[in-house]
Design an enzyme around this catalytic site. Structure first.
Site, PDB file in Angstrom:
ATOM      1  NE  ARG A  67      56.408  32.817   1.715  1.00 64.50           N
ATOM      2  CZ  ARG A  67      56.102  32.284   2.747  1.00 64.50           C
ATOM      3  NH1 ARG A  67      55.167  31.289   3.082  1.00 64.50           N
ATOM      4  NH2 ARG A  67      57.183  31.994   3.594  1.00 64.50           N
ATOM      5  CE1 TYR A 195      56.974  41.933  -0.284  1.00 63.42           C
ATOM      6  CE2 TYR A 195      56.861  39.478  -0.046  1.00 63.42           C
ATOM      7  CZ  TYR A 195      57.245  40.701   0.036  1.00 63.42           C
ATOM      8  OH  TYR A 195      58.795  40.929   0.259  1.00 63.42           O
ATOM      9  N   GLY A 197      55.891  36.083  -2.836  1.00 62.82           N
ATOM     10  CA  GLY A 197      55.344  34.964  -3.295  1.00 62.82           C
ATOM     11  C   GLY A 197      53.959  34.530  -3.386  1.00 62.82           C
ATOM     12  CE  LYS A 204      59.250  30.257  -1.546  1.00 59.84           C
ATOM     13  NZ  LYS A 204      59.949  31.279  -1.657  1.00 59.84           N
ATOM     14  CG  HIS A 224      61.783  26.759   0.136  1.00 58.31           C
ATOM     15  ND1 HIS A 224      61.357  27.055   1.487  1.00 58.31           N
ATOM     16  CD2 HIS A 224      62.188  27.850  -0.389  1.00 58.31           C
ATOM     17  CE1 HIS A 224      61.560  28.454   1.672  1.00 58.31           C
ATOM     18  NE2 HIS A 224      61.934  28.850   0.434  1.00 58.31           N
ATOM     19  CB  SER A 246      60.806  32.160   4.461  1.00 57.88           C
ATOM     20  OG  SER A 246      60.234  31.279   3.362  1.00 57.88           O
ATOM     21  CB  CYS A 248      66.324  30.443   7.897  1.00 57.09           C
ATOM     22  SG  CYS A 248      64.992  30.498   8.925  1.00 57.09           S
ATOM     23  N   GLY A 249      68.645  32.071   5.599  1.00 55.02           N
ATOM     24  CA  GLY A 249      69.931  31.988   4.717  1.00 55.02           C
ATOM     25  C   GLY A 249      70.305  31.373   3.444  1.00 55.02           C
ATOM     26  CE  LYS A 250      65.299  29.336   0.750  1.00 52.32           C
ATOM     27  NZ  LYS A 250      64.709  29.762   2.073  1.00 52.32           N
ATOM     28  CB  THR A 251      69.704  34.593  -0.674  1.00 50.46           C
ATOM     29  OG1 THR A 251      68.301  34.030  -1.242  1.00 50.46           O
ATOM     30  CG2 THR A 251      70.321  35.432  -1.872  1.00 50.46           C
ATOM     31  CG  ASN A 252      73.035  36.252   3.135  1.00 48.54           C
ATOM     32  OD1 ASN A 252      73.608  37.319   2.891  1.00 48.54           O
ATOM     33  ND2 ASN A 252      71.632  36.647   3.047  1.00 48.54           N
ATOM     34  CG  ASP A 273      63.447  30.575  -2.892  1.00 51.15           C
ATOM     35  OD1 ASP A 273      63.792  30.553  -1.331  1.00 51.15           O
ATOM     36  OD2 ASP A 273      62.106  30.881  -3.290  1.00 51.15           O
ATOM     37  CG  ASN A 362      59.429  39.687   3.625  1.00 49.17           C
ATOM     38  OD1 ASN A 362      60.449  38.923   3.444  1.00 49.17           O
ATOM     39  ND2 ASN A 362      58.453  39.339   2.967  1.00 49.17           N
ATOM     40  CB  SER A 363      62.497  45.508   2.496  1.00 53.04           C
ATOM     41  OG  SER A 363      63.792  45.524   3.222  1.00 53.04           O
ATOM     42  NE  ARG A 364      61.435  38.477   0.784  1.00 51.57           N
ATOM     43  CZ  ARG A 364      61.967  37.446   0.966  1.00 51.57           C
ATOM     44  NH1 ARG A 364      62.610  36.617   0.044  1.00 51.57           N
ATOM     45  NH2 ARG A 364      61.588  36.653   2.074  1.00 51.57           N
ATOM     46  NE  ARG A 395      66.155  33.463  10.705  1.00 50.47           N
ATOM     47  CZ  ARG A 395      67.033  34.473  10.730  1.00 50.47           C
ATOM     48  NH1 ARG A 395      67.308  34.961  12.055  1.00 50.47           N
ATOM     49  NH2 ARG A 395      67.372  35.059   9.926  1.00 50.47           N
TER      50      ARG A 395
END
Ligand code: GTP
Ligand code: SPV
Ligand code: MN
Length: 586
Positions: A67, A195, A197, A204, A224, A246, A248-252, A273, A362-364, A395
């Site tokens: 982004r 890319y 977002g 977003k 978010h 972004s 910082c661990g939401k998905t995990n 997210d 930032n690969s996804r 973080r």
């Protein structure tokens, strides 16, 4: 007679002048047809058909990998409505500037029309958007990330209640890249980036920037936030929503395999997210996940850190800017040891150490939500799930302890409003700089954040059963620079304490910043962690917090007298509690 949607698409076509227009129906056949075409055009490369069936790799332009907040604008008539934290342009000026870039931009291209629904098909809280784009990568990603095609058209009918989004790759030149939001007319224009977002306008742009504006007008919340359910040994599930910036661990967190599973504590994924939340008739806050897929950070993801998503990624997944092994499998830092010889990096070059990381930081991956083994049976519940706790986190190498609970809603809003985090690769710019990122919404709030804080305070007045508000930090570092806390599945230990607090039985001590677990309150069975490390993790350092107070003051001052007085009051209260504590020590 043409519907409002058809009319808008005609206008978009008149401006961009595509060679042809393709309306997407969202069917499987269409997905495969478009994929074939994307393969023919080298937009995607096929991965190993045996180990990764129906999975593909996309390499974006190397200048277009995250982004771009500096070219993201909120365009409102009044500058003060966008506020001091957003880039701003007058709507007419923004359009005058960017319209020429759209003029004829699709001349030799196809315009795809993607009607999409955000939220479960039969939920009253779902909303329709439409994206027109000349990017096949965007089309295929949107098919995974949203409920696209017929479902959305059926929901919309002849209504004009949709959020239009005009997108073109343009020439991908960073100087001709603009992500424009017109919240007063619920409109999005994005050009010059393909890319994430920047280009998947459902995410977003609509679900946070436009939706946050609508939510304030209409009395709901667009945040978010991940959404998860924590099941206890009795089978009761407590739902928690968490805002972390972004990467910082939401998905995990949302997909974790709980380290306490043997004790009967497991985690169910509702969203990773974005959360849209409404107050229900019984005075609870209920959350839906508007998305249908996960667009997650690849590096750091492995069988050890996130087995659920690794399982989900073995089919029907799209990968962006990861490496490619000679076996045509995706590869990224942290997946498993060293890259096999002959691995290509994210730019498609033969990897050598001197070329930097194999995968872009930032690969996804993009994957349908229902494929994750931890998906909650309630993830598409039309009424959403009831939220009992909010977690804010960032973080922070120092300052913030592993976990603490705020004193009440107003203090919790202060805790969210004063969140800070070290910047990550999810946005372009320097990485590792600590910045204030209130509620993880700094780049995503579609209006003045002072008004956003006021909205949070007002919502608190209206909920009979407000979620308890917590703050976590998985990223505190020791003197050796290493993370003190193992994170990932071990974070379940913190979630367990949180649900105990929600039920009124977790042990805590009161500190100036809020309630911190007592040393025996966290279940640490089976975790080799020393008493000293635990103390360091839970420590509230008065000197650190004194400088924190100064920095918060500077941040709050940016909002002038629009900042709610209640937040200044909380700032003062924190200062008072800190000075009382230091007096007590003397
Ligand atoms: P966005 O998709 O950008 O919004 O990111 P996110 O908030 O969903 O973050 P995600 O879960 O993808 O994690 C980002 C990075 O942090 C990845 O490299 C993870 O491996 C790493 N990470 C996630 N959780 C933890 C944790 O508990 N401890 C540590 N040390 N790292 C973590
Ligand atoms: C984020 O940056 O918060 C993301 C990735 O989730 S993007 O879709 O690019 O915004
Ligand atoms: Mn995100």
């Amino acid at each position: 007679m043409a519907t409002p949607l058809e009319k808008w698409v005609e206008e978009a076509a008149a401006l961009t002048k595509p060679r042809q227009i393709v309306w997407c129906d969202g069917s499987k056949q269409e997905y495969h047809r478009l994929l074939e075409q994307a393969l023919a055009e080298n937009v995607f490369l096929p991965l190993n058909e045996r180990s990764y069936p129906n999975c593909y790799l996309h390499r974006s332009d190397p200048s277009d990998v995250a982004r771009t907040e500096q070219v993201t604008f909120i365009c409102t008539r009044e500058k003060s409505d966008a506020g001091p934290t957003n880039n701003w342009m007058v709507p007419e000026e923004a359009k005058a500037k960017v319209r020429p870039l759209f003029d004829g931009v699709m001349r030799n291209r196809t315009m795809y029309v993607i009607p999409y629904l955000m939220g479960p098909v039969d939920s009253p809280f779902s909303r329709v958007g439409v994206e027109v784009t000349d990017s096949l990568y965007v089309v295929l990603s949107m098919m995974i990330m949203t409920r696209a095609g017929k479902k959305a058209i059926e929901r919309l009918g002849r209504s004009d209640d949709f959020v239009p989004g005009l997108h073109s790759l343009g020439d991908l030149h960073p100087e001709r890249r603009y992500i424009l939001h017109f919240p007063e007319e619920k409109l999005i224009w994005s050009i010059g980036s393909g890319y994430g977002g920047n280009a998947l306008l459902s995410k977003k742009c609509f679900s946070l920037r436009i939706a946050s504006w609508l939510a304030r007008q209409q009395g709901w919340m667009a945040e978010h936030m991940l959404i998860l359910g924590m099941e206890d040994p009795s089978g009761q599930v407590t739902y928690i929503a968490g805002a972390f910036p972004s990467a910082c661990g939401k998905t995990n967190l949302a997909m974790m395999v709980s380290a306490l599973e043997p004790m009967g504590y497991r985690v169910w994924t509702v969203g990773d997210d974005i959360a849209w939340m409404q107050i229900d008739a019984d005075g609870y806050l209920r959350a839906i996940n508007p998305e249908a897929g996960f667009f997650g950070v690849a590096p750091g993801t492995s069988r050890q850190t996130n087995p659920n998503v690794m399982e989900a990624l073995r089919r029907n997944a799209l990968f962006t800017n990861v490496g490619l092994t000679p076996d045509r499998e995706p590869w990224w830092e942290g997946i498993n040891g060293e890259p096999p010889p002959g691995t290509l990096n994210w730019r498609g070059e033969r990897w050598t150490r001197s070329r930097g990381p194999v995968a872009h930081p930032n690969s996804r991956y993009t994957v349908p939500a229902h494929q994750t083994p931890s998906i909650s049976p309630h993830w598409e519940d039309p009424q959403g799930v009831p939220i009992s706790a909010f977690i804010f986190g960032g973080r922070r190498a120092r300052v913030a302890p592993l976990v603490y609970e705020s004193r009440d809603w107003q203090h919790g809003v202060f805790v969210g409003a004063t969140m800070a985090s070290e910047t990550t690769a999810a946005a372009t710019g320097a990485v590792g700089i600590t910045r204030r990122d209130p509620m993880a919404m700094l780049p995503f709030c579609g209006y003045n954040m002072a008004d956003y804080f006021a909205h949070w305070l007002a919502i608190g007045q209206r909920i009979t059963h407000p979620p308890r508000i917590f703050h976590v930090n998985w990223f505190r570092r020791g003197a050796d620079g290493k993370f003190l806390w193992p994170g990932f599945g071990e974070n379940a230990r913190v979630l367990k304490w949180i649900i105990e607090r929600v039920r009124g039985n977790g042990r805590a001590i009161e500190t100036p910043i809020g309630y911190v677990p007592t040393h025996d309150a966290l279940t640490l069975d089976g975790l080799p962690i020393s008493r000293a490390t635990l103390e360091e993790l839970l420590r509230v350092d008065p000197t650190d917090w004194a400088s924190e107070l100064d920095d918060i003051q500077k941040f709050f001052k940016r909002f002038g007298n629009r900042l709610p007085a209640a937040l200044w009051q909380e700032h003062q209260n924190l200062a008072d509690r800190l000075s009382q504590a230091s007096l007590a020590r003397k």
